[in-house]
Design a protein around this motif. Structure first.
Motif, PDB file in Angstrom:
ATOM      1  N   ALA A 106       4.136  -1.962  -5.026  1.00  0.00           N
ATOM      2  CA  ALA A 106       4.649  -1.289  -3.829  1.00  0.00           C
ATOM      3  C   ALA A 106       4.939  -2.316  -2.733  1.00  0.00           C
ATOM      4  O   ALA A 106       5.975  -2.236  -2.059  1.00  0.00           O
ATOM      5  CB  ALA A 106       3.647  -0.240  -3.345  1.00  0.00           C
ATOM      6  N   ARG A 107       4.061  -3.282  -2.568  1.00  0.00           N
ATOM      7  CA  ARG A 107       4.263  -4.336  -1.565  1.00  0.00           C
ATOM      8  C   ARG A 107       5.497  -5.186  -1.895  1.00  0.00           C
ATOM      9  O   ARG A 107       6.306  -5.513  -1.022  1.00  0.00           O
ATOM     10  CB  ARG A 107       3.011  -5.206  -1.489  1.00  0.00           C
ATOM     11  CG  ARG A 107       3.118  -6.354  -0.538  1.00  0.00           C
ATOM     12  CD  ARG A 107       1.819  -7.120  -0.499  1.00  0.00           C
ATOM     13  NE  ARG A 107       2.081  -8.491  -0.105  1.00  0.00           N
ATOM     14  CZ  ARG A 107       1.186  -9.428  -0.084  1.00  0.00           C
ATOM     15  NH1 ARG A 107      -0.057  -9.182  -0.448  1.00  0.00           N
ATOM     16  NH2 ARG A 107       1.502 -10.642   0.279  1.00  0.00           N
ATOM     17  N   LEU A 108       5.631  -5.562  -3.158  1.00  0.00           N
ATOM     18  CA  LEU A 108       6.795  -6.359  -3.572  1.00  0.00           C
ATOM     19  C   LEU A 108       8.084  -5.569  -3.407  1.00  0.00           C
ATOM     20  O   LEU A 108       9.116  -6.130  -3.028  1.00  0.00           O
ATOM     21  CB  LEU A 108       6.617  -6.825  -5.026  1.00  0.00           C
ATOM     22  CG  LEU A 108       5.519  -7.862  -5.249  1.00  0.00           C
ATOM     23  CD1 LEU A 108       5.205  -7.990  -6.737  1.00  0.00           C
ATOM     24  CD2 LEU A 108       5.926  -9.208  -4.649  1.00  0.00           C
ATOM     25  N   SER A 109       8.033  -4.274  -3.681  1.00  0.00           N
ATOM     26  CA  SER A 109       9.208  -3.419  -3.496  1.00  0.00           C
ATOM     27  C   SER A 109       9.610  -3.381  -2.033  1.00  0.00           C
ATOM     28  O   SER A 109      10.793  -3.505  -1.694  1.00  0.00           O
ATOM     29  CB  SER A 109       8.905  -2.004  -3.998  1.00  0.00           C
ATOM     30  OG  SER A 109      10.001  -1.158  -3.765  1.00  0.00           O
ATOM     31  N   VAL A 137       9.581   0.096 -12.720  1.00  0.00           N
ATOM     32  CA  VAL A 137      10.893   0.729 -12.526  1.00  0.00           C
ATOM     33  C   VAL A 137      10.968   1.345 -11.135  1.00  0.00           C
ATOM     34  O   VAL A 137      11.948   1.150 -10.410  1.00  0.00           O
ATOM     35  CB  VAL A 137      11.168   1.777 -13.624  1.00  0.00           C
ATOM     36  CG1 VAL A 137      12.400   2.597 -13.306  1.00  0.00           C
ATOM     37  CG2 VAL A 137      11.314   1.093 -14.979  1.00  0.00           C
ATOM     38  N   LYS A 138       9.944   2.080 -10.762  1.00  0.00           N
ATOM     39  CA  LYS A 138       9.914   2.737  -9.447  1.00  0.00           C
ATOM     40  C   LYS A 138      10.001   1.718  -8.314  1.00  0.00           C
ATOM     41  O   LYS A 138      10.692   1.932  -7.324  1.00  0.00           O
ATOM     42  CB  LYS A 138       8.639   3.569  -9.310  1.00  0.00           C
ATOM     43  CG  LYS A 138       8.531   4.303  -8.002  1.00  0.00           C
ATOM     44  CD  LYS A 138       7.253   5.117  -7.928  1.00  0.00           C
ATOM     45  CE  LYS A 138       7.138   5.788  -6.567  1.00  0.00           C
ATOM     46  NZ  LYS A 138       5.843   6.451  -6.415  1.00  0.00           N
ATOM     47  N   ALA A 139       9.319   0.591  -8.466  1.00  0.00           N
ATOM     48  CA  ALA A 139       9.315  -0.442  -7.434  1.00  0.00           C
ATOM     49  C   ALA A 139      10.623  -1.226  -7.386  1.00  0.00           C
ATOM     50  O   ALA A 139      10.903  -1.915  -6.403  1.00  0.00           O
ATOM     51  CB  ALA A 139       8.146  -1.397  -7.657  1.00  0.00           C
ATOM     52  N   ASN A 140      11.425  -1.148  -8.454  1.00  0.00           N
ATOM     53  CA  ASN A 140      12.715  -1.837  -8.516  1.00  0.00           C
ATOM     54  C   ASN A 140      12.563  -3.352  -8.264  1.00  0.00           C
ATOM     55  O   ASN A 140      13.251  -3.922  -7.431  1.00  0.00           O
ATOM     56  CB  ASN A 140      13.703  -1.209  -7.524  1.00  0.00           C
ATOM     57  CG  ASN A 140      15.126  -1.662  -7.759  1.00  0.00           C
ATOM     58  OD1 ASN A 140      15.500  -2.030  -8.871  1.00  0.00           O
ATOM     59  ND2 ASN A 140      15.923  -1.645  -6.706  1.00  0.00           N
ATOM     60  N   VAL A 141      11.651  -3.973  -9.016  1.00  0.00           N
ATOM     61  CA  VAL A 141      11.379  -5.399  -8.833  1.00  0.00           C
ATOM     62  C   VAL A 141      11.936  -6.274  -9.957  1.00  0.00           C
ATOM     63  O   VAL A 141      11.744  -7.486  -9.948  1.00  0.00           O
ATOM     64  CB  VAL A 141       9.861  -5.660  -8.659  1.00  0.00           C
ATOM     65  CG1 VAL A 141       9.354  -5.080  -7.351  1.00  0.00           C
ATOM     66  CG2 VAL A 141       9.066  -5.134  -9.832  1.00  0.00           C
TER      67      VAL A 141
END
Length: 187
Positions: A106-109, A137-141
């Motif tokens: 979440a932080r990286l996203s 996938v959700k974080a799109n990283v």
């Protein structure tokens, strides 16, 4: 104790946490994995999830990756990662995120960081492989054209509805499953 297999830091020893909570990737499996990646690591960004001692991300740096991010929440493993990075003088090419994988993603996203390679080696038999793929996938990283590599027990079949599996390699008790963005799904 484990070692760097190849590259700039070949043969250098790495410290690993004591006990059975952390299960370092064997040198033989690490050599096989990086044998498959050896010509694709120059200048890439690498994310090492459930990093343990950091040996996979450090191996990537030794073989030409430009930057590695290590995500780990166990304090003994974090101490090993930091000590290994300092002893190899890699702190300028690395970031250590001391929190759960879910929070770190979440932080990286939020910071909009993306990676060419994402490696995850969650504790075996806990069902975290597919959960973590969904979080990635959700974080799109993952960069476009990037690869996610899951290390699991050879008894574990890893699947994803959002990512396309394009390679599976099994070595005795260890399996590496390779994923990329599914070209048949909308981005």
């Amino acid at each position: 104790m484990t070692r760097v297999i190849a590259g700039e830091f070949r043969g250098r020893k790495l410290i690993t946490p004591d006990g059975i909570k952390t299960r370092p990737t064997t040198d033989r499996c690490k050599e096989a994995l990086f044998g498959m990646l050896q010509f694709d690591l120059e200048g890439v960004s690498f994310l090492d999830l459930f990093a343990g001692s950091g040996q996979i991300g450090i191996e990537a740096l030794s073989r030409g990756a430009s930057f590695s991010v290590f995500v780990e929440q166990a304090s003994d493993a974090l101490a090993c990662i930091r000590q290994n990075l300092i002893s190899l003088q890699l702190t300028g090419q690395a970031e250590v995120i001391p929190m759960s994988v879910e929070r770190a993603l979440a932080r990286l996203s939020y910071s909009e960081k993306k990676f060419d390679y994402i490696f995850l080696d969650p504790p075996y038999q806990k069902g975290l492989e597919e959960v973590t793929l969904g979080q990635i996938v959700k974080a799109n990283v993952l960069k476009e054209g990037g690869t996610v590599i899951v290390e699991s027990s050879s008894q574990t079949d890893v699947r994803s509805d959002e990512l396309e599996c394009f390679k599976i390699k099994t070595y005795k008790t260890t399996r590496f499953t390779f994923f990329r963005q599914n070209s048949n799904l909308p981005v």
